[in-house]
Design an enzyme around this catalytic site. Structure first.
Site, PDB file in Angstrom:
ATOM      1  CE  LYS A  17     -12.264  33.507 -66.141  1.00  0.00           C
ATOM      2  NZ  LYS A  17     -11.066  34.012 -66.843  1.00  0.00           N
ATOM      3  CB  ALA A 107     -13.030  28.777 -76.465  1.00  0.00           C
ATOM      4  N   GLY A 109     -12.561  33.283 -72.782  1.00  0.00           N
ATOM      5  CA  GLY A 109     -11.855  33.872 -71.654  1.00  0.00           C
ATOM      6  C   GLY A 109     -12.763  34.343 -70.543  1.00  0.00           C
ATOM      7  CG  LEU A 110     -16.126  36.177 -71.245  1.00  0.00           C
ATOM      8  CD1 LEU A 110     -17.391  36.443 -72.057  1.00  0.00           C
ATOM      9  CD2 LEU A 110     -15.760  37.402 -70.413  1.00  0.00           C
ATOM     10  N   GLY A 112     -16.993  30.562 -68.879  1.00  0.00           N
ATOM     11  CA  GLY A 112     -18.346  30.033 -68.938  1.00  0.00           C
ATOM     12  C   GLY A 112     -18.449  28.575 -68.560  1.00  0.00           C
ATOM     13  N   GLY A 113     -17.549  27.749 -69.074  1.00  0.00           N
ATOM     14  CA  GLY A 113     -17.588  26.327 -68.746  1.00  0.00           C
ATOM     15  C   GLY A 113     -17.345  26.075 -67.274  1.00  0.00           C
ATOM     16  CB  SER A 114     -14.819  27.409 -64.905  1.00  0.00           C
ATOM     17  OG  SER A 114     -13.700  26.837 -65.552  1.00  0.00           O
ATOM     18  CG  ASP A 147     -10.454  29.512 -64.347  1.00  0.00           C
ATOM     19  OD1 ASP A 147      -9.380  29.728 -63.742  1.00  0.00           O
ATOM     20  OD2 ASP A 147     -10.666  29.910 -65.502  1.00  0.00           O
TER      21      ASP A 147
END
Length: 290
Positions: A17, A107, A109-110, A112-114, A147
């Site tokens: 995102k 880490a 800001g995209l 990815g983990g969420s 997020d």
């Protein structure tokens, strides 16, 4: 949504995102920040596969050019999401082997983990016959990360509160160029820097939301903002060089993605995005909503 299924396996895309705007309204008593943001899923994704199994197992594989260190299981949002689903549905044998093929840098800001966690919740629910409604999955996700509710549906949304309040948004397709960096920025650090620097809070986003809905990319480029950008760039001045490189290459505007360190440039269309990306090392042309 990039979703496929058979009786024993479900495969789901976990799309990165970017925040077309990220507006911070202040720190809350619970330690979170009150925020408002237009969250846009884009066509750059990890892939989550869940296979029916009697026990829960988890693995994460590198599947793209961006290396990542193994994530502490206690902090891995995708694993936490799988555990949340199994705990909420204690039916005998209803677990899964979960595999995340990782393309989105960590880490960066995209989100990815969420996105991985949201994809795991969707995939687990699909695999076992959709026992939970979307709002139930959102509650599970909000317990893990702010997020995650915004990334469950796969469409553009405006999120508010600490992220748990989500409203679908109308956004025309736009093309962007993502430029990830080799260094991570911890989300907690970025918000802490905003606190220490004393703000600022961005303008009313209503004109930006109207421009995004109509596809007026020139207006979007002028109006988009990220309240975390100033504090993060002051600590990482190399990001200003990335922003300048995108503008020199022809981007209509450039913005920090979330808490960074990826910078996104807005393009006129697909051909323009691909031309910009060809000029900048490690750049990725993407469209969104994904």
């Amino acid at each position: 949504m990039g979703e496929s299924t058979d009786r024993a396996e479900v495969r789901v895309e976990a799309r990165a995102k970017l925040n077309v705007f990220l507006r911070l309204l202040g720190r809350r008593a619970d330690g979170y920040h009150e925020l408002e943001s237009l969250v846009l899923p884009v066509s750059f994704a990890d892939r989550v596969t869940v296979r029916a199994d009697a026990r829960l197992s988890f693995r994460m594989l590198a599947a793209g050019p961006f290396p990542f260190e193994p994530i502490d299981p206690g902090r891995n949002l995708a694993l936490q999401a799988a555990e949340q689903w199994v705990e909420a549905r204690p039916a005998a044998g209803q677990a899964a082997e979960v595999t995340v093929e990782k393309r989105i840098p960590v880490a960066a800001g995209l989100g990815g983990g969420s996105a991985d966690a949201a994809a795991v919740l969707r995939a687990m629910n699909e695999l076992w016959g959709r026992p939970f409604a979307p709002e139930d999955l959102a509650v599970m996700g909000a317990r893990i990360g702010s997020d995650i509710p915004a990334l469950l549906d796969g469409g553009a949304v405006v999120m508010r509160g600490r992220g748990e309040m989500v409203q679908p948004a109308t956004v025309a397709e736009m093309w962007w160029v993502l430029v990830p960096q080799a260094f991570p920025v911890a989300t907690a650090d970025a918000y802490g820097w905003w606190d220490r620097d004393g703000g600022p809070t961005g303008a009313d986003p209503s004109p930006l939301l109207e421009a995004a809905a109509s596809g007026a990319v020139g207006e979007v480029a002028t109006l988009m903002f990220n309240d975390l950008e100033g504090p993060v760039v002051r600590r990482h001045p190399a990001l200003e060089d990335v922003r300048s490189a995108l503008l020199r290459a022809g981007a209509l505007g450039a913005i920090l993605c979330g808490s960074g360190a990826t910078v996104a440039g807005l393009a006129r269309d697909e051909a323009h995005a691909r031309a910009i990306a060809a000029e900048i090392p490690s750049a990725i042309a993407v469209s969104g909503p994904g």
